[in-house]
Structures are given as structure tokens and as C-alpha cells.
Design an enzyme around this catalytic site. Structure first.
Site, PDB file in Angstrom:
ATOM      1  N   GLY A   1       0.799  -1.214   0.000  1.00  0.00           N
ATOM      2  CA  GLY A   1       0.000   0.000   0.000  1.00  0.00           C
ATOM      3  C   GLY A   1       0.831   1.262   0.000  1.00  0.00           C
ATOM      4  O   GLY A   1       2.027   1.250   0.280  1.00  0.00           O
TER       5      GLY A   1
ATOM      6  N   ASP B   1       7.941 -10.298   7.189  1.00  0.00           N
ATOM      7  CA  ASP B   1       8.805  -9.263   6.609  1.00  0.00           C
ATOM      8  C   ASP B   1       9.432  -8.445   7.735  1.00  0.00           C
ATOM      9  O   ASP B   1       9.452  -7.211   7.698  1.00  0.00           O
ATOM     10  CB  ASP B   1       8.014  -8.364   5.657  1.00  0.00           C
ATOM     11  CG  ASP B   1       8.925  -7.507   4.768  1.00  0.00           C
ATOM     12  OD1 ASP B   1      10.090  -7.909   4.558  1.00  0.00           O
ATOM     13  OD2 ASP B   1       8.471  -6.451   4.293  1.00  0.00           O
TER      14      ASP B   1
END
Length: 328
Positions: free
Chosen positions: A31, A144
Site C-alpha cells: 500500500g 517481513d
């Protein structure tokens, strides 16, 4: 993130008559993040993503909503979520949350040698393990983990927030059982910090978040990782495998406390279904700190502000460094 999913809003663009775009802050895994203000002028972060059948933003909302219900302290507060139209007429998902301060990666890159002092690095490591354990307690694996995804607060810059859950995945299935590993799992994460399991397309688990943390821990302790100039998934994976052995281990851990080696060997021994011993990892860091004498939690950026007479001045308004390697 692909250019096709990039949501572009101009400054002063109005979203659902509630939020006004101030400027773009940066891009996460999936995003675009904007600084916005509400109708009273208070500032927030708004993250957007073009609508698809499997939106990563939905997972981010789920994580933050679950964290808020449990009143966990290492997650930003979620204020709004919904849909709107992009300037080109496409449907967009968005969520609005508290603004975070600088990421650890951005703070590290501001230093001349691109590393923190050892007392600070050990302090950060203990905090980072706390954050990862808290996320896992919610039932999610981040996938991540890196210094660019741990940000300090805008006011209290000794408070830490984990951000960017675009690659996160539930640890358990709908029946509460731990998900069974797939025979082949696609690469997920940032090549520089991804666990070895990612490079051999093996399903990752909770201990792999800690392995990614350890690579970040080494980087901000010594200033770099030995594979920093490599980008190929296979090449970096082979380098990480070589660093499990004597010569490679010296290349990876040179300049770091020997306790980092103990942590790596411990993590390599943890099985897929096994819950990591977070306390063991913290104890290793505290053992490393014990040789420093009168160890106290240390935050280099605050000490430098005080010496410069800046008080609580924010080092950078960006939560994440644009120079940081991007996830896949």
C-alpha cells in the site's frame, strides 16, 4: 508493490469528507501511505490499496483490530477503515491509524557508520523480541521483519511500533490448529533479511520471524550484512547457508557479541511446529550486555538530540527509509 496497485492522491485531496491528504509518506509492501488530517486538523497516517479479491490491507486491519481488543502496546491505533474512489474512478480500500515516527532503519542510516552503539543495539534487540512475541501471541506471523518495519513513537521515542502487515499470515487455521506447511511456498519477504527457509521455498514459521530479526540485529550492530551488494534470491540464500559454517560465520558475525552466534544456532534447531523460546533469545542479549558493566537501556538518537540541544526533536518525519530494500 506493483505500479498497477499504486493509489495516487494529490495534496488536499478529500477522502469521504473526513480526511484531507497532506502528502505522501511512502510505500509499504502493498500500500501507499499518506499523511492526512481530519476536519479538526489532527494528523494521522492513511494507507491505501486498490481493491482486489485478496487485499493485503484486509489482513492489516484484522491485525490492528485484534491488537486493539487485547490492548497491546506495540501496535498503532486504528481510527477508520473503508472504501473510496481513486481519482481515476477505481475502488480503493483505506485505513487510518496513528502516525509513527522514524523507523530503526531510517535512524541507523542517519549515523555516519550506519550502526548503533552496542548498548543501543542490545537494547533494541530486547525490544524487538518483545514486539515479535506480542505479534505471535495474536496468532500472526509477520513474514517481513526488518528494522524498516519497527518505528519509534512521535512523542515517546523509546516506544516501538511494528508496522506493515501486508505479508502477514495467520499461524493457525479456523479450527485453532497450526497450519500445516505447504510442500512448496512462494518467496515472501525482503531478500536481504528473509530467513533461509524462504530461499529454498520452504514454508516459514514463527522462528523465521526471529531469524529475520537477527539479520537486522547484526546489521545495526556492525553496520552492514556481508551479502548487502547481492539481490538475487538464490545467491543470497547460498550466502546465508555459507554463514552457518566457520568461515562464513566469521564474515557474518565479525564485530558482534558471540551470543549472536548462540541465537542463530538455537533458531536453526527450532522445528516448524515448535514455539520459539523468546526468553532464551532475550537472555543471550542480556548476557552480552552484562560484559559492558553497568548496562542501562540506551537509545542513541535521544542521547544525540540531548547533546545537540534538540530535546525531543524528531530525527525524521518518515516512518520508513526510501533507501531500504523492498519486499517481494
Amino acid at each position: 508493490m506493483t505500479a498497477a496497485n499504486l493509489v495516487k492522491f494529490d495534496e488536499l485531496h478529500r477522502i469521504n469528507d473526513k480526511w484531507t491528504v497532506v502528502r505522501m509518506l511512502g510505500c509499504g509492501s502493498f500500500g501507499v501511505v499518506y499523511k492526512v488530517c481530519d476536519n479538526e486538523g489532527f494528523l494521522y497516517a492513511l494507507k491505501t490499496e486498490k481493491y482486489t479479491p485478496k487485499n493485503a490491507l484486509k489482513v492489516e486491519v484484522q491485525v490492528l483490530q485484534t491488537a486493539e481488543k487485547q490492548k497491546l502496546k506495540h501496535f498503532l491505533k486504528l481510527f477508520d477503515t473503508g472504501t473510496c474512489k481513486s481519482p481515476d474512478g477505481e475502488q480503493v480500500l483505506y485505513m487510518v491509524m496513528d502516525l509513527a515516527g522514524s523507523s530503526l532503519d531510517a535512524l541507523r542510516r542517519l549515523r555516519k557508520d550506519r550502526r548503533f552503539t552496542l548498548p543501543c543495539a542490545l537494547t533494541l534487540g530486547i525490544h524487538f523480541i518483545d514486539v515479535i512475541e506480542e505479534l505471535h501471541s495474536l496468532g500472526y506471523q509477520h513474514r517481513d521483519i526488518k528494522a524498516a518495519n519497527l518505528a519509534v513513537g512521535t512523542v515517546d521515542r523509546t516506544q516501538f511500533y511494528i508496522i506493515d502487515f501486508g505479508l502477514s499470515r495467520s499461524i493457525f487455521d479456523e479450527f485453532g490448529a497450526m497450519r500445516r506447511p505447504r510442500k512448496v511456498a512462494p518467496f515472501r519477504g525482503t531478500v536481504r533479511y528473509a530467513p533461509l527457509a524462504c530461499h529454498i521455498l520452504r514454508e516459514t514459521c514463527r522462528k523465521d520471524d526471529l531469524e529475520s530479526w537477527l539479520y537486522s540485529q547484526i546489521e545495526y550492530t556492525r553496520g552492514s550484512l556481508p551479502w548487502r551488494d547481492l539481490n538475487n534470491i538464490i545467491d543470497v540464500g547460498l550466502y546465508k547457508e555459507r554463514c552457518r559454517h566457520d568461515i562464513g560465520l566469521g564474515e557474518l558475525m565479525g564485530g558482534c557479541p558471540r551470543e549472536y552466534i548462540y541465537i542463530l544456532r538455537y533458531l536453526d534447531s527450532v522445528t516448524f511446529y515448535e514455539k520459539p523460546d523468546y526468553d532464551k533469545c532475550r537472555r543471550y542479549l542480556k548476557d552480552a550486555a552484562s560484559v559492558l558493566g553497568d548496562f542501562k537501556p540506551t537509545y542513541d538518537w535521544i542521547n544525540e538530540d540531548l547533546r545537540a540541544g534538540n530535546g525531543n526533536a524528531d530525527v525524521t518525519v518518515e516512518a520508513k527509509s526510501e533507501l531500504a530494500p523492498k519486499p517481494i
